[in-house]
Design a protein around this motif. Structure first.
Motif, PDB file in Angstrom:
ATOM      1  N   ASP A 164       0.833  -1.203   0.000  1.00 21.09           N
ATOM      2  CA  ASP A 164       0.000   0.000   0.000  1.00 21.09           C
ATOM      3  C   ASP A 164       0.871   1.258   0.000  1.00 21.09           C
ATOM      4  O   ASP A 164       0.591   2.215  -0.726  1.00 21.09           O
ATOM      5  N   LYS A 165       1.909   1.246   0.796  1.00 19.40           N
ATOM      6  CA  LYS A 165       2.824   2.398   0.870  1.00 19.40           C
ATOM      7  C   LYS A 165       3.507   2.622  -0.487  1.00 19.40           C
ATOM      8  O   LYS A 165       3.595   3.756  -0.961  1.00 19.40           O
ATOM      9  N   LEU A 166       3.946   1.537  -1.125  1.00 16.83           N
ATOM     10  CA  LEU A 166       4.578   1.646  -2.445  1.00 16.83           C
ATOM     11  C   LEU A 166       3.602   2.197  -3.484  1.00 16.83           C
ATOM     12  O   LEU A 166       3.974   3.012  -4.330  1.00 16.83           O
ATOM     13  N   LEU A 167       2.351   1.742  -3.412  1.00 19.78           N
ATOM     14  CA  LEU A 167       1.343   2.171  -4.392  1.00 19.78           C
ATOM     15  C   LEU A 167       0.944   3.638  -4.226  1.00 19.78           C
ATOM     16  O   LEU A 167       0.337   4.213  -5.125  1.00 19.78           O
ATOM     17  N   GLU A 168       1.286   4.238  -3.110  1.00 19.07           N
ATOM     18  CA  GLU A 168       1.026   5.676  -2.943  1.00 19.07           C
ATOM     19  C   GLU A 168       1.867   6.499  -3.913  1.00 19.07           C
ATOM     20  O   GLU A 168       1.459   7.581  -4.322  1.00 19.07           O
ATOM     21  N   LYS A 192       3.498   4.977  -6.818  1.00 17.64           N
ATOM     22  CA  LYS A 192       3.695   4.291  -8.100  1.00 17.64           C
ATOM     23  C   LYS A 192       2.383   3.694  -8.578  1.00 17.64           C
ATOM     24  O   LYS A 192       1.539   3.332  -7.773  1.00 17.64           O
ATOM     25  N   ASP A 193       2.259   3.555  -9.895  1.00 19.67           N
ATOM     26  CA  ASP A 193       1.067   2.906 -10.463  1.00 19.67           C
ATOM     27  C   ASP A 193       1.157   1.391 -10.411  1.00 19.67           C
ATOM     28  O   ASP A 193       0.141   0.695 -10.317  1.00 19.67           O
ATOM     29  N   THR A 194       2.379   0.869 -10.528  1.00 19.97           N
ATOM     30  CA  THR A 194       2.582  -0.583 -10.491  1.00 19.97           C
ATOM     31  C   THR A 194       3.780  -0.905  -9.602  1.00 19.97           C
ATOM     32  O   THR A 194       4.714  -0.109  -9.510  1.00 19.97           O
ATOM     33  N   VAL A 195       3.713  -2.070  -8.980  1.00 15.84           N
ATOM     34  CA  VAL A 195       4.836  -2.528  -8.160  1.00 15.84           C
ATOM     35  C   VAL A 195       5.170  -3.967  -8.514  1.00 15.84           C
ATOM     36  O   VAL A 195       4.303  -4.738  -8.954  1.00 15.84           O
ATOM     37  N   ILE A 196       6.430  -4.314  -8.303  1.00 16.69           N
ATOM     38  CA  ILE A 196       6.899  -5.682  -8.523  1.00 16.69           C
ATOM     39  C   ILE A 196       7.433  -6.185  -7.181  1.00 16.69           C
ATOM     40  O   ILE A 196       8.341  -5.595  -6.598  1.00 16.69           O
ATOM     41  N   ILE A 197       6.837  -7.269  -6.710  1.00 24.08           N
ATOM     42  CA  ILE A 197       7.150  -7.856  -5.415  1.00 24.08           C
ATOM     43  C   ILE A 197       7.767  -9.235  -5.652  1.00 24.08           C
ATOM     44  O   ILE A 197       7.221 -10.017  -6.432  1.00 24.08           O
ATOM     45  N   ALA A 198       8.850  -9.546  -4.961  1.00 25.45           N
ATOM     46  CA  ALA A 198       9.440 -10.884  -5.024  1.00 25.45           C
ATOM     47  C   ALA A 198       9.211 -11.584  -3.694  1.00 25.45           C
ATOM     48  O   ALA A 198       9.430 -10.994  -2.631  1.00 25.45           O
ATOM     49  N   ILE A 199       8.762 -12.842  -3.764  1.00 19.30           N
ATOM     50  CA  ILE A 199       8.606 -13.677  -2.566  1.00 19.30           C
ATOM     51  C   ILE A 199       9.419 -14.951  -2.801  1.00 19.30           C
ATOM     52  O   ILE A 199       9.056 -15.790  -3.615  1.00 19.30           O
ATOM     53  N   ASP A 200      10.530 -15.068  -2.119  1.00 19.89           N
ATOM     54  CA  ASP A 200      11.448 -16.193  -2.230  1.00 19.89           C
ATOM     55  C   ASP A 200      11.401 -16.949  -0.906  1.00 19.89           C
ATOM     56  O   ASP A 200      10.810 -16.468   0.055  1.00 19.89           O
ATOM     57  N   GLY A 201      12.013 -18.109  -0.851  1.00 14.79           N
ATOM     58  CA  GLY A 201      12.107 -18.814   0.421  1.00 14.79           C
ATOM     59  C   GLY A 201      12.067 -20.318   0.295  1.00 14.79           C
ATOM     60  O   GLY A 201      11.984 -20.866  -0.799  1.00 14.79           O
ATOM     61  N   ASN A 202      12.130 -20.949   1.448  1.00 13.12           N
ATOM     62  CA  ASN A 202      12.158 -22.404   1.530  1.00 13.12           C
ATOM     63  C   ASN A 202      10.939 -23.053   0.898  1.00 13.12           C
ATOM     64  O   ASN A 202       9.855 -22.474   0.897  1.00 13.12           O
TER      65      ASN A 202
END
Length: 182
Positions: free
Chosen positions: A15-19, A21-31
């Motif tokens: 939500d903070k990023l979207l304030e 920017k119009d688009t965001v790219i999120i990475a979710i990595d892990g086990n």
């Protein structure tokens, strides 16, 4: 941390990023079995319409799990996303050992990259938020055993050692958030 808490933390960051920017790219990595896919799908439901999920599992080079083709992933997904243009990518089909027909997608408001190897160092420059999902070994083993008992032997002897090697590098240091999920 429970999934609900992780969703709250990550969605507040989005939500903070979207304030700004119009688009965001999120990475979710892990086990494996840490809840990466579940977290991605819950976030997708929160941000519908306009959320895409791209799974790194679709970008293996061959039938060996963990043989991630980061160059193809960057070329077919991350570069177009970062340039706000149509994405055309081919999923790897391990049973046929070939690439499938192209999948065409438009850039979403929230674009989630989900899977092991998402936080490889050369790819991190594309992400607005980098999340690492971790899980305790005992719980991971329980989840893997319950998912597919037929392949658990090869999973524990071949896949998990490669995963541990990757995650023991500086992956946690590249992450903006490290979530210890239950």
């Amino acid at each position: 941390m429970r999934l609900e808490e992780a969703v709250r933390i990550v969605s507040e960051k989005i939500d903070k990023l979207l304030e700004g920017k119009d688009t965001v790219i999120i990475a979710i990595d892990g086990n494996t079995a840490s809840g990466k896919s579940t977290l991605a799908h819950v976030l997708q439901r929160i941000y519908i319409p306009g959320t895409n999920i791209f799974h790194t599992d679709y970008f293996n080079k061959d039938q060996i799990r963990g043989n991630f083709d980061s160059s193809r992933f960057e070329e077919e997904v991350l570069r177009p996303l970062s340039e706000n243009r149509e994405i055309s990518y081919r999923r790897y089909n391990p049973s046929m050992n070939e690439l499938e027909e192209a999948v065409i997608m438009q850039v979403g408001k929230v674009n989630i990259i989900e899977g092991l190897f998402a936080l490889e160092a050369p790819l991190c420059k594309y992400y607005d938020l980098k999340v690492l999902a971790c899980i305790k070994e005992k719980l991971q083993a329980e989840r893997i055993n319950s998912r597919n008992p037929d392949i658990k032997e090869s999973f524990f002897t071949k896949w998990l050692p490669a995963e541990k090697e990757y995650l023991s590098a500086d992956v946690a240091q590249r992450a903006d958030l490290v979530l210890d999920l239950e």
